[in-house]
Design a protein around this motif. Sequence first.
Motif, PDB file in Angstrom:
ATOM      1  N   ASP A   1      -5.645  -4.863   4.637  1.00 14.40           N
ATOM      2  CA  ASP A   1      -6.301  -4.037   5.648  1.00 14.40           C
ATOM      3  C   ASP A   1      -5.982  -2.568   5.373  1.00 14.40           C
ATOM      4  OD1 ASP A   1      -7.465  -3.015   7.919  1.00 14.40           O
ATOM      5  OD2 ASP A   1      -6.475  -4.388   9.304  1.00 14.40           O
ATOM      6  N   PHE A   2      -7.015  -1.742   5.232  1.00 11.93           N
ATOM      7  CA  PHE A   2      -6.787  -0.309   5.033  1.00 11.93           C
ATOM      8  C   PHE A   2      -8.067   0.460   5.336  1.00 11.93           C
ATOM      9  CE2 PHE A   2      -8.312  -1.982   1.042  1.00 11.93           C
ATOM     10  CZ  PHE A   2      -9.186  -1.022   0.558  1.00 11.93           C
ATOM     11  N   ILE A   3      -7.908   1.743   5.593  1.00 15.67           N
ATOM     12  CA  ILE A   3      -9.044   2.650   5.726  1.00 15.67           C
ATOM     13  C   ILE A   3      -9.204   3.365   4.393  1.00 15.67           C
ATOM     14  CG2 ILE A   3      -9.914   4.718   6.879  1.00 15.67           C
ATOM     15  CD1 ILE A   3      -8.482   3.790   9.398  1.00 15.67           C
ATOM     16  N   TYR A   4     -10.416   3.266   3.815  1.00 15.23           N
ATOM     17  CA  TYR A   4     -10.597   3.871   2.493  1.00 15.23           C
ATOM     18  C   TYR A   4     -10.338   5.369   2.596  1.00 15.23           C
ATOM     19  CZ  TYR A   4     -12.085   4.336  -2.282  1.00 15.23           C
ATOM     20  OH  TYR A   4     -12.089   4.573  -3.634  1.00 15.23           O
TER      21      TYR A   4
ATOM     22  N   PHE B   1      -6.561   8.852  -8.401  1.00 22.95           N
ATOM     23  CA  PHE B   1      -7.814   8.198  -8.030  1.00 22.95           C
ATOM     24  C   PHE B   1      -7.687   7.399  -6.738  1.00 22.95           C
ATOM     25  CE2 PHE B   1     -11.357   7.953 -11.304  1.00 22.95           C
ATOM     26  CZ  PHE B   1     -11.077   9.205 -11.820  1.00 22.95           C
ATOM     27  N   PHE B   2      -6.472   7.230  -6.226  1.00 21.88           N
ATOM     28  CA  PHE B   2      -6.288   6.557  -4.935  1.00 21.88           C
ATOM     29  C   PHE B   2      -4.963   7.006  -4.347  1.00 21.88           C
ATOM     30  CE2 PHE B   2      -5.105   3.341  -1.896  1.00 21.88           C
ATOM     31  CZ  PHE B   2      -6.302   2.933  -1.330  1.00 21.88           C
ATOM     32  N   ARG B   3      -5.022   7.465  -3.089  1.00 23.26           N
ATOM     33  CA  ARG B   3      -3.803   7.836  -2.374  1.00 23.26           C
ATOM     34  C   ARG B   3      -4.010   7.431  -0.913  1.00 23.26           C
ATOM     35  NH1 ARG B   3      -0.621  12.393  -3.808  1.00 23.26           N
ATOM     36  NH2 ARG B   3      -2.523  13.354  -4.630  1.00 23.26           N
ATOM     37  N   GLY B   4      -3.368   6.341  -0.511  1.00 25.41           N
ATOM     38  CA  GLY B   4      -3.549   5.858   0.849  1.00 25.41           C
ATOM     39  C   GLY B   4      -2.586   4.736   1.176  1.00 25.41           C
ATOM     40  N   THR B   5      -2.618   4.304   2.433  1.00 24.61           N
ATOM     41  CA  THR B   5      -1.711   3.272   2.935  1.00 24.61           C
ATOM     42  C   THR B   5      -2.468   1.967   3.141  1.00 24.61           C
ATOM     43  OG1 THR B   5      -0.319   4.920   4.032  1.00 24.61           O
ATOM     44  CG2 THR B   5      -0.120   2.650   4.788  1.00 24.61           C
TER      45      THR B   5
ATOM     46  N   TYR C   1       3.531  -2.266   5.330  1.00 25.07           N
ATOM     47  CA  TYR C   1       2.719  -1.087   5.069  1.00 25.07           C
ATOM     48  C   TYR C   1       3.209  -0.466   3.764  1.00 25.07           C
ATOM     49  CZ  TYR C   1       0.996  -1.386   9.866  1.00 25.07           C
ATOM     50  OH  TYR C   1       0.406  -1.810  11.024  1.00 25.07           O
ATOM     51  N   ILE C   2       2.292  -0.271   2.832  1.00 23.43           N
ATOM     52  CA  ILE C   2       2.649   0.260   1.517  1.00 23.43           C
ATOM     53  C   ILE C   2       1.773   1.473   1.232  1.00 23.43           C
ATOM     54  CG2 ILE C   2       2.867  -0.244  -0.946  1.00 23.43           C
ATOM     55  CD1 ILE C   2       2.920  -3.215  -0.192  1.00 23.43           C
TER      56      ILE C   2
END
Length: 293
Positions: free
Chosen positions: A224-227, A174-178, A194-195
Amino acid sequence: LSMYAPRTNNGLERAPTLQEWLSLLVNGNLAGPRDIAPTDPEEFLKGNQGDRFFYGRVAGVAQGSQWTSRIADEPGGFELTIPEPGNAISYVIGTVDHNTFGTEQIQSAPMLVRYPDTAYRAHGNYGVRYQVFLPLYNNTDVSQQITLKLQTPLQDETLLSGLRFYRNPADRIFFRGTVRLRYNGGLGSERSRYIHIVQRQGQEGEPLLQLTLPPGTRRTVDVDFIYPPDATPPQVLTVTTLDNPAYIEANTADPDVAESENATIQMPATEITTVDIPAAEITTHNSGNEPDI
């Protein structure tokens, strides 16, 4: 765009003319079948809300490209008082119609231009930059340790004072991002981390960050992230004050940082755990009802 080559009187293929390309764009049966038409959110509120709500495909131009917010105790405030030890507060991320975790805050950007049979809002705000500031404040007379998590709770609009999770999340991403975290370290130096997060439906998540706040101090954390497009909204950011910080600190190599780990575990759908959060401590303040233009 492609088309079968027209043929000459001799049966030979030739290049299409500009008029033939324009005719294809206007009159051609380019894609089908079309998806189910979306439900108009405003009309839905006037009718029978027991009916099924269709979100529709997003196709058009959405308003804004950034969601900036400062989470505070009150609108316009500059402090977020940490919860009492053992308690937590959560801020919603990417909420959509009828899936706001009881906050009634819809973050989906409105569509400025859209095809008639596509979504009324940019559900999920994919590609939108989220920048969330947490000006944490320890108002107690003793040091406290807090953790910060990104979580993917189960959808529940009726539970107003908590979030629900699977004990063992199913293998549905349901979520894969940095995510980038910026904060002041224990010696006052600014740190950036950064994770990359991979999270499943109903996953409570592991701490992304663990901070020690001496009595009466303030420390701001910038998330801070880009969805990411590989995600299903919504999620929450959760701040928890540890109930036994001395034990945690003695068993953590770096008391300021705790890494997130992800596992793939199958589970029966009935195994659900509920994390109670006092209703008065659920903060959903933001800098505006819509992403900034």
